[in-house]
Design a protein around this motif. Structure first.
Motif: not given
Length: 120
Positions: A73-83
């Motif tokens: 929500n703070a837009k300070t952490t980016l994720y990439l979920q890879m399946n």
């Protein structure tokens, strides 16, 4: 100035999953777009996925349906979920950010990368 620090890479077997994270430090308030890129040995760097400040996402054809990009929500952490990982997903994965819309090839900041290795 913004610093990007990736984590979450590792070695998995084909069909497995990994979740990459990228924490942004510094003047993140005006970042308009963040993305994930990857580069395999002997190949050019390619875009994997992007997300803009409105939450609009785009994916490379090779990752659609398997990878999901998201932000906190703070837009300070980016994720990439890879399946459903495949051996061809093996690469160094980089996080990037810029003070502009996602269109265009120029990016202002890059992380150091995190290695993903998928074995068959």
């Amino acid at each position: 100035q913004v610093q990007l620090v990736e984590s979450g890479g590792g070695s998995v077997q084909s069909g497995g999953s990994l979740r990459l994270s990228c924490v942004a430090f510094g003047y993140t308030y005006s970042i308009d777009c963040m993305g994930w890129f990857r580069q395999a040995p002997g190949k050019e760097r390619e875009g994997v996925a992007t997300i803009d400040s409105d939450g609009i996402t785009k994916y490379a054809d090779s990752t659609k349906g398997r990878f999901t990009i998201s932000q906190d929500n703070a837009k300070t952490t980016l994720y990439l979920q890879m399946n459903s990982l495949k051996p061809e997903d093996t690469a160094m994965y980089y996080c990037a950010a810029k003070y502009a819309y996602c269109r265009g090839s120029l990016w202002d900041y890059w992380g150091q990368g995190t290695q993903v290795t998928v074995s068959s």
